[in-house]
Scaffold this motif. Sequence first.
Motif, short mmCIF file in Angstrom:
data_model
loop_
_atom_site.label_atom_id
_atom_site.label_comp_id
_atom_site.label_asym_id
_atom_site.label_seq_id
_atom_site.Cartn_x
_atom_site.Cartn_y
_atom_site.Cartn_z
N LEU A 165 -1.89 63.51 87.99
CA LEU A 165 -1.89 63.69 86.54
C LEU A 165 -1.05 62.60 85.89
N VAL A 166 0.12 62.32 86.45
CA VAL A 166 0.98 61.26 85.93
C VAL A 166 0.26 59.92 85.98
N ALA A 167 -0.42 59.64 87.11
CA ALA A 167 -1.17 58.39 87.24
C ALA A 167 -2.31 58.31 86.23
N HIS A 168 -3.02 59.43 86.05
CA HIS A 168 -4.16 59.47 85.13
C HIS A 168 -3.73 59.13 83.70
N GLU A 169 -2.69 59.82 83.23
CA GLU A 169 -2.27 59.60 81.84
C GLU A 169 -1.66 58.22 81.66
N LEU A 170 -0.97 57.72 82.67
CA LEU A 170 -0.42 56.37 82.58
C LEU A 170 -1.53 55.33 82.51
N ILE A 191 -15.60 55.48 79.46
CA ILE A 191 -14.95 54.20 79.78
C ILE A 191 -13.47 54.45 80.08
N LYS A 192 -12.84 55.28 79.26
CA LYS A 192 -11.41 55.54 79.47
C LYS A 192 -11.18 56.69 80.44
N GLU A 193 -11.93 57.78 80.30
CA GLU A 193 -11.68 58.93 81.16
C GLU A 193 -12.16 58.67 82.59
N GLY A 194 -13.27 57.94 82.73
CA GLY A 194 -13.73 57.58 84.06
C GLY A 194 -12.73 56.69 84.77
N MET A 195 -12.19 55.69 84.07
CA MET A 195 -11.21 54.81 84.70
C MET A 195 -9.90 55.54 84.96
N ALA A 196 -9.46 56.39 84.05
CA ALA A 196 -8.22 57.14 84.30
C ALA A 196 -8.39 58.02 85.54
N ARG A 255 -13.98 64.38 96.62
CA ARG A 255 -13.72 65.59 95.84
C ARG A 255 -14.06 65.40 94.36
N GLU A 256 -13.84 64.20 93.85
CA GLU A 256 -14.28 63.90 92.49
C GLU A 256 -15.80 64.06 92.38
N ALA A 257 -16.52 63.51 93.35
CA ALA A 257 -17.98 63.60 93.34
C ALA A 257 -18.43 65.06 93.43
N ARG A 258 -17.80 65.82 94.30
CA ARG A 258 -18.18 67.23 94.45
C ARG A 258 -17.94 68.02 93.17
N SER A 259 -16.89 67.68 92.48
CA SER A 259 -16.60 68.37 91.22
C SER A 259 -17.73 68.14 90.22
N TYR A 260 -18.15 66.87 90.09
CA TYR A 260 -19.29 66.58 89.22
C TYR A 260 -20.55 67.27 89.73
N LEU A 261 -20.83 67.20 91.02
CA LEU A 261 -22.05 67.78 91.58
C LEU A 261 -22.13 69.28 91.30
N ALA A 262 -20.99 69.95 91.34
CA ALA A 262 -20.99 71.39 91.05
C ALA A 262 -21.38 71.65 89.60
N LEU A 278 -18.07 63.24 82.45
CA LEU A 278 -17.25 62.20 81.81
C LEU A 278 -16.15 61.70 82.75
N TYR A 279 -15.44 62.64 83.35
CA TYR A 279 -14.29 62.30 84.18
C TYR A 279 -14.72 61.91 85.60
N GLU A 280 -15.19 62.91 86.35
CA GLU A 280 -15.42 62.69 87.78
C GLU A 280 -16.63 61.79 88.05
N LYS A 281 -17.74 62.02 87.34
CA LYS A 281 -18.87 61.12 87.55
C LYS A 281 -18.51 59.72 87.06
N GLY A 282 -17.78 59.65 85.96
CA GLY A 282 -17.32 58.35 85.47
C GLY A 282 -16.51 57.62 86.52
N ALA A 283 -15.63 58.33 87.23
CA ALA A 283 -14.84 57.72 88.31
C ALA A 283 -15.75 57.19 89.40
N CYS A 284 -16.77 57.97 89.74
CA CYS A 284 -17.70 57.53 90.79
C CYS A 284 -18.47 56.28 90.36
N VAL A 285 -18.79 56.17 89.08
CA VAL A 285 -19.48 54.97 88.59
C VAL A 285 -18.57 53.75 88.75
N TYR A 286 -17.31 53.88 88.40
CA TYR A 286 -16.39 52.75 88.59
C TYR A 286 -16.32 52.35 90.06
#
Length: 857
Positions: free
Chosen positions: A307-312, A331-336, A359-366, A392-400
């Motif tokens: 969480l600290v890393a995400h917000e930073l 763009i921002k939430e996926g990268m965070a 686990r990020e991918a699984r969260s989106y898949l669910a 927005l968050y987890e799938k965005g992370a997977c795209v990055y």
Amino acid sequence: MSRSYFDTETNGHKSFELPGSRPHYNPDRPGQVEHIFLDLVLNIPQQSYSGTCTIRLNPVCDGIDRLSLDAVNLQIESVKIAGESQTFDCDGEQLHIRLSSPTVADRPIEIAIAYAVEHPQRGLYFIAPTEHYPNKPTQVWTQGEDEDSRFWFPCFDYPGQLATSEIRVKVPKPYIAISNGELVNVQEEGDTKIFHWSQTEIHPTYLMTLAVGDFAEIQDEWKGIPVTYYVEKLREEDARRSMGKTPRMIEFFSQKFGYPYPFPKYAQVCVDDFIFGGMENTSATLLTDRCLLDERALLDKPFTEFLVAHELAHQWFGDLVVIKHWSHAWIKEGMASYSEVLWSEQEYGAEDAAYYLLREARSYLAEDRERYRRPIVTHIYREAIELYDRHLYEKGACVYHMIRAELGDELFNRAIHTFVNDRAHQTVETIDLLRAIEKATGRNLMFLFDQYVFRGGHPDFKVAYSWDGDSNMAKVTVTQTQAANDEKALFDLKIPIGFGYTEPQVELKTFKIRANQKEQSFYFSLPSKPAFISFDAGNAFLKTVELEYGLAELKAQLQSDPDPVSRIYAAGAIALKGGLEAVRVLGTALKSDRFWGVRLEVAKKLGEIKLDQVVETLAPGLTDEDARVRKAVVDALANLKTPASYDLLKPIVEKGDPSYQVEASAVVGLGKLAASATLKSKEDEAIALFTQILRERAGWNEVVRSGAIAGLSQLKTSAIALEQILEYTTPTVTQPLRLAAIRALGAISTGQTPNNVDWIVERLEELSRETFFLTQVSVTVALGQMETPKAIAVLQALANQTPDGRVRRIAEEAVQRVQTNLGSDRAVKQLREELDQLKKENQELKSRLETLEAKAK
């Protein structure tokens, strides 16, 4: 922080768009907001404030004689420009100003708006002790994202307007005020203090913030820049434990993004009753105080560090580079979110990072499977907050991550550096990221964005393998099952396939295939038969995959594939084969795999094999050095519903575990076991244990006592368990435990008598009138599990009355779930019970048969 639609009900996915959804665009811009100055006086005892908001606007053209600002439920007292009063009108949503002199292009005007607010419901929150919670701290904090700044000051409230800002606020002693930018000065005035903060870098209104409280202040620094942690007094050690890695994270992200930390300070303020996990206000992040860790909580490697890393990371992606419209928030939430993966890789290694991404991918898949499917970028919604989902968050992370895999680390870093440096202190859309990638690398990744960003979905692969020893030829057949009935759903991807050899050492021979049809067979001439096959070697692509390999290949992959995600996929395929050999192979991995994430997943898969012998195989995992693995073993044992499982979990429940999470899972598991048909005689014993835990084991975030509540909720026919749960929904109960009890009412309701179900609905209806966000969410979750039409009426009322768009959507989706639940009448429930009994008898027969077969060998 957390629509025109390609995929609809016709392909089995629910639509993201609910009634009332419409296209959203940024409004016309009368000019550029250059500066916002808030000069406020807080009356904390009366939960009110007043002051002036002064906006300097540089008009875009001549002749503008009317301005409309967002201002919801603000008491506007006057509007002046250059000291001259202006005619204005308020409709509860906007402030409409008629200018006495029309604008002149590029000649700025300063609009001074005097206003007051009493008992605000959104935007700015007063936290104070109450009759039921006398120890609650006195605090004031704000939350602007998505469009809630308009609730605490008048503004042009959308992300496309960037301005410098200034906040001067008078607060009673001994409270301190934290805001964006640098502290200009502090003045004492009798029993009050005036804090003056100035943000000289431009940012949008939703990132303006104010936090007030009697905080302890812990000072740190990075290269001379102040790094400060604000927490409730007596929690200083928790603050260092929870946020102490921040300076190292600042250094890491400064290097990773190719741009030094861009603001004059970085503050993290932990506040009570926060409605998000965290909020990345420019240079002044707000965090929930639930993220503060005691020493024991560290054993579970909880979410706080990430969480600290995400917000930073948002200080670069979101605050330095700002989205122009909410539809591009990925763009921002996926990268965070991806920055959590990057930090995991930096701090814990490549295997941890790969598992984090899985686990990020699984969260989106669910979410895609259970809620809805949508393009990541869409401007069709009711409220922008609806976009803040797992797409927005987890799938965005997977795209990055797919961008990184496509470019390679060197070019990925170059592209990110180019994007951040070229667009610093500007607004961006998705196309700007594509252009930065092309500028830095020469690569056009529109093909990837078209498939993963601008449309919904992902590929579902089924992969089969066979070997022709005569010709030394491997055949791999790849099927895209998501396209079985719709060719438009096909993905076109170049996927690496690795053939693994284990002698003399592990080696992977990798080839790329182009998967772009419903079913394709690929042939590979190899020097000898491979030990295993690794589809999508490295697992860069967001997908699901079903492996149709032989047990020998799967066993070799589980033992030798260097990629932990591939070993996890192999473990899942082995579990599907069942039998004692599968149990033996998985049991070996549970003991010997070097990576905790694989051991955890193996434990989960063992829990899905309904053989009594699995209990013996799982038991050694209860002493695994990693608490996360022990928790998975406990959960797996609870799924097996045997007396041996009960005997293994009961000592953990009685004596505890060093880990909060392991102990809580054992408690919940004991409830599941006591509720099963074969262990019904243990119900009274379980209730007695849960009662003792509720009486004696208060602790960090009430994890263990919440486990006892969840354990009680498994005893669905027990009136005594229901009474216990109801007792803990009263207002004097600590908040985390009370919220757990509220949620548990839904779980236990499905086995209760009609009178008790009515009692539950009545209690939830009472609770639904409370205004706290987390209480409303818990009520909604509980009602969504029920099987009575009376729950629908409460949900509809809650959806109509709540001011929070998140609660409204969750409530509307819960109505749909209850309607589905109502399709399960008593006859169907009886069939389920009979099926459960047959499954149990079948498990016993299979276990005896497997034992006999093993002896015969």
